[in-house]
Motif scaffolding. Structure first.
Motif, PDB file in Angstrom:
ATOM      1  N   THR A  31     -32.931 -31.550   0.097  1.00 34.42           N
ATOM      2  CA  THR A  31     -33.527 -30.215   0.134  1.00 34.42           C
ATOM      3  C   THR A  31     -33.615 -29.574  -1.251  1.00 34.42           C
ATOM      4  N   GLN A  32     -32.749 -29.968  -2.174  1.00 35.06           N
ATOM      5  CA  GLN A  32     -32.848 -29.424  -3.536  1.00 35.06           C
ATOM      6  C   GLN A  32     -34.148 -29.875  -4.198  1.00 35.06           C
ATOM      7  N   ILE A  33     -34.531 -31.108  -3.974  1.00 31.26           N
ATOM      8  CA  ILE A  33     -35.783 -31.613  -4.542  1.00 31.26           C
ATOM      9  C   ILE A  33     -36.964 -30.908  -3.872  1.00 31.26           C
ATOM     10  N   GLN A  34     -36.896 -30.716  -2.570  1.00 32.44           N
ATOM     11  CA  GLN A  34     -37.940 -29.964  -1.866  1.00 32.44           C
ATOM     12  C   GLN A  34     -38.078 -28.561  -2.439  1.00 32.44           C
ATOM     13  N   ASP A  35     -36.945 -27.876  -2.596  1.00 33.07           N
ATOM     14  CA  ASP A  35     -36.972 -26.495  -3.075  1.00 33.07           C
ATOM     15  C   ASP A  35     -37.549 -26.399  -4.490  1.00 33.07           C
ATOM     16  N   ALA A  36     -37.149 -27.306  -5.365  1.00 32.56           N
ATOM     17  CA  ALA A  36     -37.666 -27.293  -6.740  1.00 32.56           C
ATOM     18  C   ALA A  36     -39.171 -27.535  -6.746  1.00 32.56           C
ATOM     19  N   CYS A  37     -39.622 -28.457  -5.927  1.00 29.79           N
ATOM     20  CA  CYS A  37     -41.049 -28.766  -5.840  1.00 29.79           C
ATOM     21  C   CYS A  37     -41.811 -27.570  -5.282  1.00 29.79           C
ATOM     22  N   ARG A  38     -41.314 -26.984  -4.213  1.00 28.36           N
ATOM     23  CA  ARG A  38     -41.963 -25.826  -3.591  1.00 28.36           C
ATOM     24  C   ARG A  38     -42.047 -24.657  -4.581  1.00 28.36           C
ATOM     25  N   GLN A  39     -40.958 -24.384  -5.282  1.00 27.88           N
ATOM     26  CA  GLN A  39     -40.953 -23.285  -6.248  1.00 27.88           C
ATOM     27  C   GLN A  39     -41.986 -23.508  -7.346  1.00 27.88           C
ATOM     28  N   GLN A  40     -42.106 -24.741  -7.797  1.00 28.04           N
ATOM     29  CA  GLN A  40     -43.078 -25.033  -8.841  1.00 28.04           C
ATOM     30  C   GLN A  40     -44.504 -24.884  -8.309  1.00 28.04           C
TER      31      GLN A  40
END
Length: 158
Positions: A31-40
């Motif tokens: 989920t950390q990778i998802q969140d970073a991608c979504r934020q970008q």
């Protein structure tokens, strides 16, 4: 989607994009990778002046729906979203993606795109549920319900 008015035009332009990590690695189980991608993705859409209507993740891919993108070519949008998100993920989460051995790229070279006109919320919900159910064990995930709920709230705009 909503119709957008500019000085000499009026209409709607919807675009579905799908990106896949290199070697179809299942990095989006994190989920950390998802969140970073979504934020970008959110930051890129804001800087381009386009609307990011939804972002969803399968274990090995991401879907996004954007609107009001008429001033950009599809390859340019794909390059902007993939380039900036790859850079951010590599800079901030290198220790998480290093074990996946993806080489120097986070994303595959290609991408899927589909333009969307005026469609109903029900047809989009059906499409998302059908596509996502084959990628996860359960048909609706926590993240996917975000997109499904968004579509259900916007029936007249779609």
């Amino acid at each position: 989607m909503e119709r957008v008015s500019s000085s000499h035009s009026y209409g709607e332009s919807g675009l579905h994009l799908q990106f896949t990590p290199k070697y179809r690695r299942q990095v989006f189980r994190d989920t950390q990778i998802q969140d970073a991608c979504r934020q970008q993705f959110v930051q890129i859409a804001k800087s381009l002046g386009i609307h990011l209507n939804a972002v969803e993740f399968g274990p090995d891919h991401t879907h996004m729906f954007v609107s009001n993108w008429k001033n950009y070519a599809i390859p340019e949008l794909a390059q902007r979203f993939k380039g900036a998100s790859s850079k951010r993920i590599r800079e901030t989460l290198w220790n998480k993606i290093r074990p996946w051995r993806m080489g120097k790229s986070f994303w595959t070279d290609g991408y899927f795109y589909e333009t969307c006109g005026s469609v109903t919320a029900e047809s989009r919900t059906f499409y998302i549920e059908r596509c996502q159910s084959k990628h996860w064990v359960s048909p609706i995930t926590k993240n996917q319900s975000q997109l499904t709920n968004w579509l259900a709230r916007k029936p007249s705009a779609l």
